[in-house]
Design a protein around this motif. Structure first.
Motif, PDB file in Angstrom:
ATOM      1  N   SER A   9      17.071  -0.890  14.352  1.00  0.00           N
ATOM      2  CA  SER A   9      16.998   0.334  15.133  1.00  0.00           C
ATOM      3  C   SER A   9      16.867   1.594  14.280  1.00  0.00           C
ATOM      4  O   SER A   9      16.365   2.597  14.761  1.00  0.00           O
ATOM      5  CB  SER A   9      18.203   0.450  16.063  1.00  0.00           C
ATOM      6  OG  SER A   9      19.392   0.531  15.326  1.00  0.00           O
ATOM      7  N   VAL A  10      17.316   1.556  13.055  1.00  0.00           N
ATOM      8  CA  VAL A  10      17.219   2.724  12.179  1.00  0.00           C
ATOM      9  C   VAL A  10      16.047   2.528  11.224  1.00  0.00           C
ATOM     10  O   VAL A  10      15.983   1.530  10.517  1.00  0.00           O
ATOM     11  CB  VAL A  10      18.534   2.934  11.392  1.00  0.00           C
ATOM     12  CG1 VAL A  10      18.411   4.106  10.441  1.00  0.00           C
ATOM     13  CG2 VAL A  10      19.698   3.128  12.347  1.00  0.00           C
ATOM     14  N   TRP A  11      15.129   3.487  11.239  1.00  0.00           N
ATOM     15  CA  TRP A  11      13.942   3.404  10.385  1.00  0.00           C
ATOM     16  C   TRP A  11      14.188   4.133   9.081  1.00  0.00           C
ATOM     17  O   TRP A  11      14.613   5.288   9.074  1.00  0.00           O
ATOM     18  CB  TRP A  11      12.745   4.025  11.108  1.00  0.00           C
ATOM     19  CG  TRP A  11      12.153   3.125  12.134  1.00  0.00           C
ATOM     20  CD1 TRP A  11      12.714   2.750  13.306  1.00  0.00           C
ATOM     21  CD2 TRP A  11      10.889   2.480  12.067  1.00  0.00           C
ATOM     22  NE1 TRP A  11      11.871   1.905  13.979  1.00  0.00           N
ATOM     23  CE2 TRP A  11      10.742   1.724  13.243  1.00  0.00           C
ATOM     24  CE3 TRP A  11       9.867   2.474  11.133  1.00  0.00           C
ATOM     25  CZ2 TRP A  11       9.606   0.965  13.500  1.00  0.00           C
ATOM     26  CZ3 TRP A  11       8.739   1.731  11.394  1.00  0.00           C
ATOM     27  CH2 TRP A  11       8.621   0.981  12.562  1.00  0.00           C
ATOM     28  N   THR A  12      13.885   3.468   7.973  1.00  0.00           N
ATOM     29  CA  THR A  12      13.970   4.123   6.667  1.00  0.00           C
ATOM     30  C   THR A  12      12.735   4.992   6.468  1.00  0.00           C
ATOM     31  O   THR A  12      11.725   4.834   7.157  1.00  0.00           O
ATOM     32  CB  THR A  12      14.036   3.097   5.524  1.00  0.00           C
ATOM     33  OG1 THR A  12      12.787   2.394   5.467  1.00  0.00           O
ATOM     34  CG2 THR A  12      15.185   2.112   5.704  1.00  0.00           C
ATOM     35  N   GLN A  13      12.816   5.894   5.526  1.00  0.00           N
ATOM     36  CA  GLN A  13      11.669   6.746   5.224  1.00  0.00           C
ATOM     37  C   GLN A  13      10.483   5.890   4.776  1.00  0.00           C
ATOM     38  O   GLN A  13       9.350   6.146   5.158  1.00  0.00           O
ATOM     39  CB  GLN A  13      12.025   7.767   4.148  1.00  0.00           C
ATOM     40  CG  GLN A  13      10.868   8.714   3.859  1.00  0.00           C
ATOM     41  CD  GLN A  13      11.275   9.860   2.953  1.00  0.00           C
ATOM     42  OE1 GLN A  13      12.442  10.123   2.731  1.00  0.00           O
ATOM     43  NE2 GLN A  13      10.291  10.557   2.436  1.00  0.00           N
ATOM     44  N   THR A  14      10.739   4.861   3.995  1.00  0.00           N
ATOM     45  CA  THR A  14       9.668   3.976   3.515  1.00  0.00           C
ATOM     46  C   THR A  14       8.977   3.282   4.683  1.00  0.00           C
ATOM     47  O   THR A  14       7.746   3.188   4.714  1.00  0.00           O
ATOM     48  CB  THR A  14      10.247   2.937   2.533  1.00  0.00           C
ATOM     49  OG1 THR A  14      10.854   3.629   1.443  1.00  0.00           O
ATOM     50  CG2 THR A  14       9.167   2.007   2.014  1.00  0.00           C
ATOM     51  N   GLU A  15       9.748   2.807   5.650  1.00  0.00           N
ATOM     52  CA  GLU A  15       9.164   2.139   6.815  1.00  0.00           C
ATOM     53  C   GLU A  15       8.310   3.107   7.631  1.00  0.00           C
ATOM     54  O   GLU A  15       7.199   2.770   8.045  1.00  0.00           O
ATOM     55  CB  GLU A  15      10.263   1.548   7.700  1.00  0.00           C
ATOM     56  CG  GLU A  15      10.983   0.376   7.063  1.00  0.00           C
ATOM     57  CD  GLU A  15      12.265  -0.007   7.781  1.00  0.00           C
ATOM     58  OE1 GLU A  15      12.688  -1.161   7.615  1.00  0.00           O
ATOM     59  OE2 GLU A  15      12.855   0.840   8.494  1.00  0.00           O
ATOM     60  N   GLN A  16       8.820   4.329   7.819  1.00  0.00           N
ATOM     61  CA  GLN A  16       8.059   5.336   8.554  1.00  0.00           C
ATOM     62  C   GLN A  16       6.763   5.693   7.823  1.00  0.00           C
ATOM     63  O   GLN A  16       5.711   5.829   8.442  1.00  0.00           O
ATOM     64  CB  GLN A  16       8.905   6.593   8.772  1.00  0.00           C
ATOM     65  CG  GLN A  16      10.052   6.377   9.733  1.00  0.00           C
ATOM     66  CD  GLN A  16      10.858   7.628   9.938  1.00  0.00           C
ATOM     67  OE1 GLN A  16      10.354   8.594  10.500  1.00  0.00           O
ATOM     68  NE2 GLN A  16      12.107   7.617   9.488  1.00  0.00           N
ATOM     69  N   GLU A  17       6.863   5.841   6.514  1.00  0.00           N
ATOM     70  CA  GLU A  17       5.675   6.173   5.726  1.00  0.00           C
ATOM     71  C   GLU A  17       4.635   5.068   5.791  1.00  0.00           C
ATOM     72  O   GLU A  17       3.436   5.343   5.819  1.00  0.00           O
ATOM     73  CB  GLU A  17       6.072   6.469   4.275  1.00  0.00           C
ATOM     74  CG  GLU A  17       6.782   7.800   4.128  1.00  0.00           C
ATOM     75  CD  GLU A  17       7.338   8.042   2.737  1.00  0.00           C
ATOM     76  OE1 GLU A  17       7.238   7.154   1.863  1.00  0.00           O
ATOM     77  OE2 GLU A  17       7.892   9.135   2.531  1.00  0.00           O
TER      78      GLU A  17
END
Length: 103
Positions: A9-17
């Motif tokens: 449920s929580v997206w890391t910055q790397t995943e979003q990028e």
């Protein structure tokens, strides 16, 4: 009621990028246009292969959320008197007339 945040449920910055980088590729932009012949499900599956830490359903939710935010910002930006100047962007400003745009 507090929500239990799992790794999905929580997206890391790397995943979003990773998702944003997929969207920025010109040939992928062609895929998401209406009439491309490529289903949204196929697009989500393709993106999900790049983000193995997230199930495809979560990738689909994030994809929808990003596109909704982008379209809202683009709509505001096309209105007279709206939009961020290059100077605004260079100084890190991410507000349009006091309205925060989630990017």
């Amino acid at each position: 009621m507090a929500r239990n945040h799992t790794q999905h449920s929580v997206w890391t910055q790397t995943e979003q990028e990773e998702l944003i980088q997929w969207l920025e590729e010109p040939h992928n932009l062609q895929k998401i246009k209406k009439g491309s012949g490529i289903s949204k499900k196929a697009i989500i599956v393709e993106i999900a292969t790049r983000i193995p830490s997230k199930p495809a359903v979560k990738v689909g939710y994030k994809y929808d959320s990003l596109l909704k935010s982008y379209r809202a910002a683009a709509k505001l930006n096309n209105q007279s008197g709206w939009g961020l100047s290059e100077g605004d962007l260079n100084t890190g400003r991410r507000y349009l007339r006091g309205t925060y745009i989630k990017l």
